[in-house]
Motif scaffolding. Structure first.
Motif, mmCIF file in Angstrom:
data_model
loop_
_atom_site.group_PDB
_atom_site.id
_atom_site.type_symbol
_atom_site.label_atom_id
_atom_site.label_comp_id
_atom_site.label_asym_id
_atom_site.label_seq_id
_atom_site.Cartn_x
_atom_site.Cartn_y
_atom_site.Cartn_z
ATOM 1 N N ARG A 57 0.838 -1.203 0.000
ATOM 2 C CA ARG A 57 0.000 0.000 0.000
ATOM 3 C C ARG A 57 0.872 1.252 0.000
ATOM 4 N N PRO A 58 0.307 2.396 -0.401
ATOM 5 C CA PRO A 58 1.044 3.664 -0.314
ATOM 6 C C PRO A 58 1.381 3.981 1.148
ATOM 7 N N PRO A 59 2.276 4.937 1.381
ATOM 8 C CA PRO A 59 2.665 5.294 2.750
ATOM 9 C C PRO A 59 1.454 5.713 3.584
ATOM 10 N N ASP A 80 -3.837 10.908 -8.069
ATOM 11 C CA ASP A 80 -3.703 12.236 -8.687
ATOM 12 C C ASP A 80 -2.574 13.027 -8.030
ATOM 13 N N ALA A 81 -2.394 12.837 -6.714
ATOM 14 C CA ALA A 81 -1.369 13.604 -5.991
ATOM 15 C C ALA A 81 0.038 13.041 -6.215
ATOM 16 N N CYS A 82 0.132 11.844 -6.707
ATOM 17 C CA CYS A 82 1.434 11.154 -6.804
ATOM 18 C C CYS A 82 2.157 11.556 -8.083
ATOM 19 N N ALA A 86 3.761 6.558 -8.753
ATOM 20 C CA ALA A 86 4.005 5.274 -8.086
ATOM 21 C C ALA A 86 2.728 4.534 -7.724
ATOM 22 N N ILE A 87 1.588 5.237 -7.715
ATOM 23 C CA ILE A 87 0.357 4.599 -7.240
ATOM 24 C C ILE A 87 -0.454 4.046 -8.414
ATOM 25 N N GLN A 88 -0.827 2.786 -8.274
ATOM 26 C CA GLN A 88 -1.696 2.132 -9.249
ATOM 27 C C GLN A 88 -2.953 1.646 -8.521
ATOM 28 N N GLY A 109 8.895 2.796 -7.969
ATOM 29 C CA GLY A 109 9.024 2.907 -6.517
ATOM 30 C C GLY A 109 8.446 4.226 -6.015
ATOM 31 N N CYS A 110 8.282 4.311 -4.704
ATOM 32 C CA CYS A 110 7.722 5.502 -4.046
ATOM 33 C C CYS A 110 8.870 6.355 -3.512
ATOM 34 N N THR A 111 8.796 7.666 -3.766
ATOM 35 C CA THR A 111 9.885 8.555 -3.344
ATOM 36 C C THR A 111 9.714 9.057 -1.911
ATOM 37 N N LEU A 112 8.629 8.642 -1.253
ATOM 38 C CA LEU A 112 8.328 9.061 0.118
ATOM 39 C C LEU A 112 8.123 10.572 0.233
ATOM 40 N N CYS A 113 7.467 11.149 -0.786
ATOM 41 C CA CYS A 113 7.179 12.584 -0.748
ATOM 42 C C CYS A 113 5.995 12.884 0.178
ATOM 43 N N MET A 114 5.145 11.901 0.437
ATOM 44 C CA MET A 114 4.007 11.958 1.375
ATOM 45 C C MET A 114 2.824 12.767 0.862
ATOM 46 N N LEU A 115 2.846 13.197 -0.387
ATOM 47 C CA LEU A 115 1.738 14.003 -0.911
ATOM 48 C C LEU A 115 0.443 13.206 -0.972
HETATM 49 S S1 SF4 Z 1 4.625 9.204 -1.010
HETATM 50 FE FE1 SF4 Z 1 4.739 10.378 -2.921
HETATM 51 S S2 SF4 Z 1 5.730 8.957 -4.417
HETATM 52 FE FE2 SF4 Z 1 5.042 7.711 -2.666
HETATM 53 S S3 SF4 Z 1 3.029 6.935 -3.298
HETATM 54 FE FE3 SF4 Z 1 2.674 8.825 -2.082
HETATM 55 S S4 SF4 Z 1 2.579 10.507 -3.602
HETATM 56 FE FE4 SF4 Z 1 3.480 8.694 -4.626
#
Ligand code: SF4
Ligand code: SF4
Ligand code: SF4
Length: 246
Positions: A57-59, A80-82, A86-88, A109-115
């Motif tokens: 799952r996403p963060p 939409d925010a990613c 990385a999100i499917q 991969g996920c960059t851990l931007c947290m958006l």
């Molecule tokens: S933390 Fe950023 S890169 Fe990772 S899934 Fe969420 S929006 Fe996408």
């Protein structure tokens, strides 16, 4: 029986095996370098499994997946925010996962931007700041040193030193060090560099994974797939289980 010295033992080790590849493995074993013996891929024995997806799952996703599924309203705002893409989303026919989000490091991969966590309207993804990325728990990590280019380069360097000691010419595999060299890309791309991944001393950029600090973002797997061309040496372990692709 006549005792043999180290030089003779090395010579016998080299000539006891026929091919360059097997010789490298034999020498690695001789030096005790193959520390990953007994390590198996968490996902499958070889390439990516064709029928299964890792449930990552996403963060910020609620810890228990049934609670996450009950809270997620399938609005796609996280996707939409990613910006990294990385999100499917699972399709209609995926058992129990109908239109819910996941991350597949074999794609991105996920960059851990947290958006995504900040875009979620129901807190199915708990809002988090980028400074909290150490607290994420998407999955675990496994490294196969026997497939890693940096560890291979280290082994070949040792093989080369041995050949020189024996006064023999470099083999094709020893020359390969200069062509491919050490790698270290997973370390460079890890958002928790120097915490989840450090480097072995010695100049070969060989990664050491610290599983207790890895959050499972998959950036290492994504870059390694590019570096080793299709079958990465470092992969994410799905701590939430597996899902059928159909
Ligand atoms: S933390 Fe950023 S890169 Fe990772 S899934 Fe969420 S929006 Fe996408
Ligand atoms: S990216 Fe892959 S090949 Fe390169 S150092 Fe990391 S694990 Fe090894
Ligand atoms: S080791 Fe890999 S999965 Fe773990 S935090 Fe670093 S890049 Fe992410």
């Amino acid at each position: 029986m006549k005792p043999i010295n180290r030089r003779e033992m090395l010579r016998q080790s080299v000539h006891a095996v026929g091919t360059v590849g097997v010789m490298g493995a034999g020498l690695a074993a001789f030096y005790g370098l193959s520390r990953s013996s007994g390590t198996h891929y968490p996902v499958n024995g070889g390439k990516y499994h064709e029928g299964l997806l890792r449930l990552i799952r996403p963060p910020g996703a609620l810890e228990h997946d049934d609670r996450f599924l009950a809270s997620c309203i399938r609005c796609y705002r996280c996707q939409d925010a990613c910006e990294p893409g990385a999100i499917q989303f699972f399709g209609e026919r995926t058992d129990g996962q109908y239109h819910s989000p996941y991350v597949d490091p074999s794609v991105k991969g996920c960059t851990l931007c947290m958006l995504c966590t900040q875009a979620c309207p129901t807190d199915a993804l708990t809002p988090m700041e980028v400074e909290e990325k150490r607290e994420v728990a998407m999955g675990g990590v496994e490294l196969r040193e026997d497939m890693c280019l940096s560890y291979k380069a280290q082994r070949i360097r040792d093989e080369q030193a041995m050949m020189m000691e024996l006064g023999e010419s470099p083999t094709e595999s020893t020359q390969m060090v200069e062509r491919r060299g050490p790698c270290g890309e997973c370390y460079m791309f890890c958002p928790l560099r120097e915490r989840a991944i450090t480097l072995e001393p010695g100049g070969f950029l060989a990664p050491i994974v610290h599983k207790e600090h890895c959050v499972g973002c998959g950036m290492c797997e994504e870059i390694c797939r590019v570096m080793v061309r299709g079958e990465p040496a470092i992969r994410i372990v799905a701590t939430r289980g597996m899902v059928s692709r159909s």
